[in-house]
Design a protein around this motif. Structure first.
Motif, PDB file in Angstrom:
ATOM      1  N   VAL A  73      55.453  19.838  41.726  1.00  0.00           N
ATOM      2  CA  VAL A  73      56.233  18.795  42.402  1.00  0.00           C
ATOM      3  C   VAL A  73      56.894  17.824  41.427  1.00  0.00           C
ATOM      4  O   VAL A  73      57.825  17.117  41.808  1.00  0.00           O
ATOM      5  CB  VAL A  73      55.386  18.026  43.450  1.00  0.00           C
ATOM      6  N   ARG A  74      56.421  17.809  40.188  1.00  0.00           N
ATOM      7  CA  ARG A  74      57.033  17.006  39.128  1.00  0.00           C
ATOM      8  C   ARG A  74      56.820  17.708  37.809  1.00  0.00           C
ATOM      9  O   ARG A  74      55.756  18.264  37.561  1.00  0.00           O
ATOM     10  CB  ARG A  74      56.386  15.625  39.021  1.00  0.00           C
ATOM     11  N   GLY A  75      57.811  17.650  36.946  1.00  0.00           N
ATOM     12  CA  GLY A  75      57.665  18.219  35.619  1.00  0.00           C
ATOM     13  C   GLY A  75      57.752  19.728  35.634  1.00  0.00           C
ATOM     14  O   GLY A  75      58.409  20.323  36.500  1.00  0.00           O
ATOM     15  N   ALA A  76      57.065  20.360  34.686  1.00  0.00           N
ATOM     16  CA  ALA A  76      57.086  21.816  34.554  1.00  0.00           C
ATOM     17  C   ALA A  76      55.745  22.296  34.021  1.00  0.00           C
ATOM     18  O   ALA A  76      55.077  21.592  33.261  1.00  0.00           O
ATOM     19  CB  ALA A  76      58.202  22.242  33.610  1.00  0.00           C
ATOM     20  N   LEU A  77      55.358  23.499  34.436  1.00  0.00           N
ATOM     21  CA  LEU A  77      54.135  24.133  33.969  1.00  0.00           C
ATOM     22  C   LEU A  77      54.455  25.541  33.488  1.00  0.00           C
ATOM     23  O   LEU A  77      55.404  26.160  33.959  1.00  0.00           O
ATOM     24  CB  LEU A  77      53.093  24.204  35.097  1.00  0.00           C
ATOM     25  N   THR A  78      53.648  26.025  32.570  1.00  0.00           N
ATOM     26  CA  THR A  78      53.762  27.393  32.078  1.00  0.00           C
ATOM     27  C   THR A  78      52.543  28.158  32.562  1.00  0.00           C
ATOM     28  O   THR A  78      51.414  27.715  32.357  1.00  0.00           O
ATOM     29  CB  THR A  78      53.818  27.413  30.536  1.00  0.00           C
ATOM     30  N   GLU A  79      52.782  29.301  33.225  1.00  0.00           N
ATOM     31  CA  GLU A  79      51.684  30.146  33.680  1.00  0.00           C
ATOM     32  C   GLU A  79      51.699  31.451  32.899  1.00  0.00           C
ATOM     33  O   GLU A  79      52.711  32.142  32.842  1.00  0.00           O
ATOM     34  CB  GLU A  79      51.803  30.472  35.166  1.00  0.00           C
ATOM     35  N   GLU A  80      50.549  31.771  32.307  1.00  0.00           N
ATOM     36  CA  GLU A  80      50.321  33.086  31.718  1.00  0.00           C
ATOM     37  C   GLU A  80      49.464  33.858  32.707  1.00  0.00           C
ATOM     38  O   GLU A  80      48.480  33.331  33.223  1.00  0.00           O
ATOM     39  CB  GLU A  80      49.602  32.957  30.380  1.00  0.00           C
ATOM     40  N   HIS A  81      49.830  35.088  32.968  1.00  0.00           N
ATOM     41  CA  HIS A  81      49.190  35.907  33.988  1.00  0.00           C
ATOM     42  C   HIS A  81      48.592  37.147  33.338  1.00  0.00           C
ATOM     43  O   HIS A  81      49.152  37.678  32.388  1.00  0.00           O
ATOM     44  CB  HIS A  81      50.260  36.291  35.027  1.00  0.00           C
ATOM     45  N   ALA A  82      47.465  37.593  33.851  1.00  0.00           N
ATOM     46  CA  ALA A  82      46.817  38.809  33.344  1.00  0.00           C
ATOM     47  C   ALA A  82      46.544  39.755  34.502  1.00  0.00           C
ATOM     48  O   ALA A  82      46.383  39.335  35.651  1.00  0.00           O
ATOM     49  CB  ALA A  82      45.515  38.462  32.629  1.00  0.00           C
ATOM     50  N   VAL A  83      46.470  41.045  34.183  1.00  0.00           N
ATOM     51  CA  VAL A  83      46.210  42.082  35.180  1.00  0.00           C
ATOM     52  C   VAL A  83      44.791  42.591  34.981  1.00  0.00           C
ATOM     53  O   VAL A  83      44.410  43.002  33.881  1.00  0.00           O
ATOM     54  CB  VAL A  83      47.228  43.237  35.037  1.00  0.00           C
ATOM     55  N   LEU A  84      44.003  42.559  36.054  1.00  0.00           N
ATOM     56  CA  LEU A  84      42.611  42.992  36.014  1.00  0.00           C
ATOM     57  C   LEU A  84      42.522  44.500  35.808  1.00  0.00           C
ATOM     58  O   LEU A  84      43.259  45.270  36.418  1.00  0.00           O
ATOM     59  CB  LEU A  84      41.921  42.602  37.324  1.00  0.00           C
ATOM     60  N   GLN A  85      41.613  44.913  34.930  1.00  0.00           N
ATOM     61  CA  GLN A  85      41.364  46.332  34.653  1.00  0.00           C
ATOM     62  C   GLN A  85      40.061  46.740  35.352  1.00  0.00           C
ATOM     63  O   GLN A  85      39.322  45.903  35.843  1.00  0.00           O
ATOM     64  CB  GLN A  85      41.245  46.557  33.138  1.00  0.00           C
ATOM     65  N   GLY A  86      39.748  48.010  35.360  1.00  0.00           N
ATOM     66  CA  GLY A  86      38.566  48.515  36.053  1.00  0.00           C
ATOM     67  C   GLY A  86      37.247  48.136  35.412  1.00  0.00           C
ATOM     68  O   GLY A  86      36.205  48.187  36.041  1.00  0.00           O
ATOM     69  N   ASP A  87      37.268  47.720  34.139  1.00  0.00           N
ATOM     70  CA  ASP A  87      36.024  47.419  33.424  1.00  0.00           C
ATOM     71  C   ASP A  87      35.698  45.928  33.383  1.00  0.00           C
ATOM     72  O   ASP A  87      34.963  45.468  32.528  1.00  0.00           O
ATOM     73  CB  ASP A  87      36.104  47.971  31.993  1.00  0.00           C
ATOM     74  N   GLU A  88      36.242  45.136  34.319  1.00  0.00           N
ATOM     75  CA  GLU A  88      36.064  43.687  34.401  1.00  0.00           C
ATOM     76  C   GLU A  88      36.768  42.942  33.277  1.00  0.00           C
ATOM     77  O   GLU A  88      36.561  41.756  33.086  1.00  0.00           O
ATOM     78  CB  GLU A  88      34.595  43.276  34.480  1.00  0.00           C
ATOM     79  N   SER A  89      37.600  43.627  32.508  1.00  0.00           N
ATOM     80  CA  SER A  89      38.452  42.940  31.549  1.00  0.00           C
ATOM     81  C   SER A  89      39.839  42.837  32.179  1.00  0.00           C
ATOM     82  O   SER A  89      40.064  43.313  33.298  1.00  0.00           O
ATOM     83  CB  SER A  89      38.519  43.701  30.216  1.00  0.00           C
ATOM     84  N   ALA A  90      40.766  42.224  31.482  1.00  0.00           N
ATOM     85  CA  ALA A  90      42.130  42.082  31.971  1.00  0.00           C
ATOM     86  C   ALA A  90      43.083  42.179  30.789  1.00  0.00           C
ATOM     87  O   ALA A  90      42.700  41.911  29.650  1.00  0.00           O
ATOM     88  CB  ALA A  90      42.291  40.736  32.678  1.00  0.00           C
ATOM     89  N   THR A  91      44.308  42.556  31.073  1.00  0.00           N
ATOM     90  CA  THR A  91      45.342  42.659  30.064  1.00  0.00           C
ATOM     91  C   THR A  91      46.379  41.573  30.302  1.00  0.00           C
ATOM     92  O   THR A  91      46.871  41.424  31.429  1.00  0.00           O
ATOM     93  CB  THR A  91      46.028  44.046  30.120  1.00  0.00           C
ATOM     94  N   VAL A  92      46.705  40.809  29.268  1.00  0.00           N
ATOM     95  CA  VAL A  92      47.720  39.765  29.381  1.00  0.00           C
ATOM     96  C   VAL A  92      49.047  40.443  29.706  1.00  0.00           C
ATOM     97  O   VAL A  92      49.447  41.400  29.033  1.00  0.00           O
ATOM     98  CB  VAL A  92      47.804  38.941  28.085  1.00  0.00           C
ATOM     99  N   ALA A  93      49.719  39.972  30.764  1.00  0.00           N
ATOM    100  CA  ALA A  93      50.891  40.678  31.272  1.00  0.00           C
ATOM    101  C   ALA A  93      52.201  39.912  31.134  1.00  0.00           C
ATOM    102  O   ALA A  93      53.208  40.493  30.759  1.00  0.00           O
ATOM    103  CB  ALA A  93      50.670  41.045  32.737  1.00  0.00           C
ATOM    104  N   SER A  94      52.209  38.628  31.465  1.00  0.00           N
ATOM    105  CA  SER A  94      53.490  37.918  31.484  1.00  0.00           C
ATOM    106  C   SER A  94      53.292  36.414  31.378  1.00  0.00           C
ATOM    107  O   SER A  94      52.201  35.896  31.590  1.00  0.00           O
ATOM    108  CB  SER A  94      54.258  38.245  32.768  1.00  0.00           C
ATOM    109  N   THR A  95      54.389  35.745  31.059  1.00  0.00           N
ATOM    110  CA  THR A  95      54.432  34.278  31.004  1.00  0.00           C
ATOM    111  C   THR A  95      55.655  33.834  31.789  1.00  0.00           C
ATOM    112  O   THR A  95      56.709  34.453  31.698  1.00  0.00           O
ATOM    113  CB  THR A  95      54.546  33.788  29.551  1.00  0.00           C
ATOM    114  N   ARG A  96      55.506  32.769  32.552  1.00  0.00           N
ATOM    115  CA  ARG A  96      56.647  32.233  33.303  1.00  0.00           C
ATOM    116  C   ARG A  96      56.625  30.714  33.272  1.00  0.00           C
ATOM    117  O   ARG A  96      55.548  30.107  33.253  1.00  0.00           O
ATOM    118  CB  ARG A  96      56.682  32.761  34.722  1.00  0.00           C
ATOM    119  N   GLU A  97      57.815  30.150  33.250  1.00  0.00           N
ATOM    120  CA  GLU A  97      57.985  28.699  33.325  1.00  0.00           C
ATOM    121  C   GLU A  97      58.226  28.332  34.785  1.00  0.00           C
ATOM    122  O   GLU A  97      59.037  28.966  35.463  1.00  0.00           O
ATOM    123  CB  GLU A  97      59.170  28.247  32.475  1.00  0.00           C
ATOM    124  N   LEU A  98      57.523  27.323  35.258  1.00  0.00           N
ATOM    125  CA  LEU A  98      57.638  26.880  36.640  1.00  0.00           C
ATOM    126  C   LEU A  98      58.057  25.419  36.663  1.00  0.00           C
ATOM    127  O   LEU A  98      57.267  24.542  36.302  1.00  0.00           O
ATOM    128  CB  LEU A  98      56.304  27.063  37.361  1.00  0.00           C
TER     129      LEU A  98
END
Length: 157
Positions: A73-98
């Motif tokens: 609602v004010r300013g800007a945030l950066t979100e980094e997103h990860a995709v969950l894998q089958g072994d309870e780990s995750a792979t870093v997938a993307s970054t977006r500015e909001l």
């Protein structure tokens, strides 16, 4: 089969954001840690106001099985997103500015890190269904994330 919710989380976040009388007087900035205030708690969902001074952010986390949405609602945030894998780990997938007005809905298996990388404070509204009871924390190892902790609401945050 995807979990269905009784409430449209993105629409709820947008409606709350548009109701500035509800949250504007609650805005406060803490230079040490993110400031937050609960805006709503129903049987279907909960909503929070969060503020972020430049440089503040979350660790890598999920929402313990809750789906959600947040809007800036004010300013800007950066979100980094990860995709969950089958072994309870995750792979870093993307970054977006909001920027202000952006809405980010997410499902029950969403893993992310959110940071204010700008030079100005930011304010966001977050809605979760069901209400948060657990959040899981991850540590980054290269381009992968490893589950390292589980935090219970009212105990670890």
């Amino acid at each position: 089969m995807p979990q269905r919710h009784l409430v449209d989380l993105a629409a709820t976040a947008t409606r709350l954001a548009d109701n500035t009388r509800l949250w504007e007087s609650l805005v406060d900035y803490d230079p040490v840690s993110r400031y937050y205030a609960r805006l709503a708690m129903t049987r279907e969902h909960e909503a929070w106001l969060l503020t972020w001074v430049p440089g503040q952010g979350t660790d890598w986390h999920d929402h313990g099985g809750s789906a959600g949405a947040f809007t800036v609602v004010r300013g800007a945030l950066t979100e980094e997103h990860a995709v969950l894998q089958g072994d309870e780990s995750a792979t870093v997938a993307s970054t977006r500015e909001l920027g202000a007005g952006a809405i980010r809905p997410f499902g029950t298996r969403h893993i992310h890190r959110v940071t204010n990388t700008s030079l100005e404070p930011a304010v966001s509204i977050h809605v979760y269904a069901p209400a948060l009871t657990r959040m899981n924390g991850y540590v980054r190892e290269g381009d992968r994330l490893r589950l390292v902790e589980s935090r219970l609401a009212g105990v670890a945050w």
